[in-house]
Enzyme design. Sequence first.
Site, PDB file in Angstrom:
ATOM      1  N   HIS A 153       1.030  -1.144  -0.025  1.00  0.00           N
ATOM      2  CA  HIS A 153       0.275   0.048   0.177  1.00  0.00           C
ATOM      3  C   HIS A 153       0.766   1.492   0.007  1.00  0.00           C
ATOM      4  O   HIS A 153       0.220   2.414  -0.365  1.00  0.00           O
ATOM      5  CB  HIS A 153      -0.825  -0.021   1.352  1.00  0.00           C
ATOM      6  CG  HIS A 153      -1.988  -1.060   1.257  1.00  0.00           C
ATOM      7  ND1 HIS A 153      -2.796  -1.093   0.091  1.00  0.00           N
ATOM      8  CD2 HIS A 153      -2.175  -2.150   2.079  1.00  0.00           C
ATOM      9  CE1 HIS A 153      -3.555  -2.407   0.404  1.00  0.00           C
ATOM     10  NE2 HIS A 153      -3.257  -2.649   1.555  1.00  0.00           N
ATOM     11  N   HIS A 162      -6.129  -6.966  -0.627  1.00  0.00           N
ATOM     12  CA  HIS A 162      -6.401  -5.757  -1.095  1.00  0.00           C
ATOM     13  C   HIS A 162      -5.578  -5.335  -2.258  1.00  0.00           C
ATOM     14  O   HIS A 162      -4.658  -5.885  -2.493  1.00  0.00           O
ATOM     15  CB  HIS A 162      -6.052  -4.881   0.020  1.00  0.00           C
ATOM     16  CG  HIS A 162      -6.767  -5.297   1.382  1.00  0.00           C
ATOM     17  ND1 HIS A 162      -6.108  -5.987   2.449  1.00  0.00           N
ATOM     18  CD2 HIS A 162      -8.076  -4.891   1.882  1.00  0.00           C
ATOM     19  CE1 HIS A 162      -7.024  -6.296   3.584  1.00  0.00           C
ATOM     20  NE2 HIS A 162      -8.106  -5.474   3.095  1.00  0.00           N
ATOM     21  N   ASP A 214      -4.602 -12.760   3.294  1.00  0.00           N
ATOM     22  CA  ASP A 214      -5.574 -12.282   3.737  1.00  0.00           C
ATOM     23  C   ASP A 214      -6.838 -12.639   3.010  1.00  0.00           C
ATOM     24  O   ASP A 214      -7.958 -12.287   3.219  1.00  0.00           O
ATOM     25  CB  ASP A 214      -5.651 -10.934   4.086  1.00  0.00           C
ATOM     26  CG  ASP A 214      -4.940 -10.084   3.145  1.00  0.00           C
ATOM     27  OD1 ASP A 214      -4.719 -10.353   2.052  1.00  0.00           O
ATOM     28  OD2 ASP A 214      -4.932  -8.856   3.379  1.00  0.00           O
TER      29      ASP A 214
HETATM   30 ZN   LIG Z   1      -4.264  -7.173   2.776  1.00  0.00          ZN
END
Ligand SMILES: [Zn+2]
Length: 343
Positions: free
Chosen positions: A159, A197, A284
């Site tokens: 990220h 993500h 995840d």
């Molecule tokens: Zn993640």
Amino acid sequence: MLTIYSDKHRLQHGKAELIDGTLKPCFETPSRADMVLQEVRSRGLGPVLEPQAHGLAPVLRVHDAGYVEFLQTAWQRWTAMGRDYDALPKMWQIRRLRAAIPQHVEGQLCYYSMDCGTPLTAGTWPAITAAADVALTAIDQLAAGQRGVFALTRPPGHHAARDYCGGYCFFNNAAIAAQSLLDRGAKRVAILDVDYHHGNGTQDIFYQRDDVLFLSIHGDPATEYPFFLGFADEHGEGAGLGYNYNYPLPAASSVAMWFATLGTALGEIRRYAPDALVVSLGVDTFEGDPISRFSLTSTDFLRLGEQIGGLGLPTAFCMEGGYAVEPIGLNAVNVLEGFSMHQ
Ligand SMILES: [Zn+2]
């Protein structure tokens, strides 16, 4: 398979993140990496090596110098005001606000952050520089002829963009690794991001380049963090047009759908024919993850590793997310063992 690991990850131990409107204990904890290391050892995956120091030059190849200087000095400047607790931003430079960099550390914290789930702590700097060294040492080993290396990076990195932190990430370990491969003579590198993500930071860093193919399979940002990037129509810009592939999937997508999408992504990697692959390894996507909504089982991670191994590429795995702490080791090492079946 070799694992590169540093104990210094423990120095990043944030107390709280803002989630669901309240400050809660950070999901991104030192025990995550401890569990993975324990599984690496108990399964006999291979030797575990300490990283070598590489300095800041390889970090500055992908991150903004002002941002790096901010990270290096922020804790000292934050505590100089009498604060002895973790630093979190409290506002963002959004629409129609000036993009000027503030002078005050508090303003800079806001300017260089994407969210308030990423506490900057006393140990952030030594932990993130050690994680970058872990990734770079994995690339040393690939360059020396290893076919697959596991960089047990923590905190995670995908990220973190050129000039901002967020999503528990400060330095983009996978991007640093990919750039290092290019700087050692690789012509083309692919980064496959399988974390739940979107790897917004990695996309940001390479969006205008054709020497890094970026592919990310993730929860649809229309409903999932990081909300503002990761849509299917983001293909790259300028020279990078056609070198960015996002595969957003509805949050409740089936495992079959996830693997069909993986097959599509692997097809693009084969077409690109890179010299090496970096995998942003988030687990995840696991059915028991507390903050994500895919449903891969532990056995599915073996299959994931096997399919990545089937590409036959020199591959560096960088650890990203995974917040079901008990099974994180099993899931991550399953990917690595699956990969190794092809060696
Ligand atoms: Zn993640």
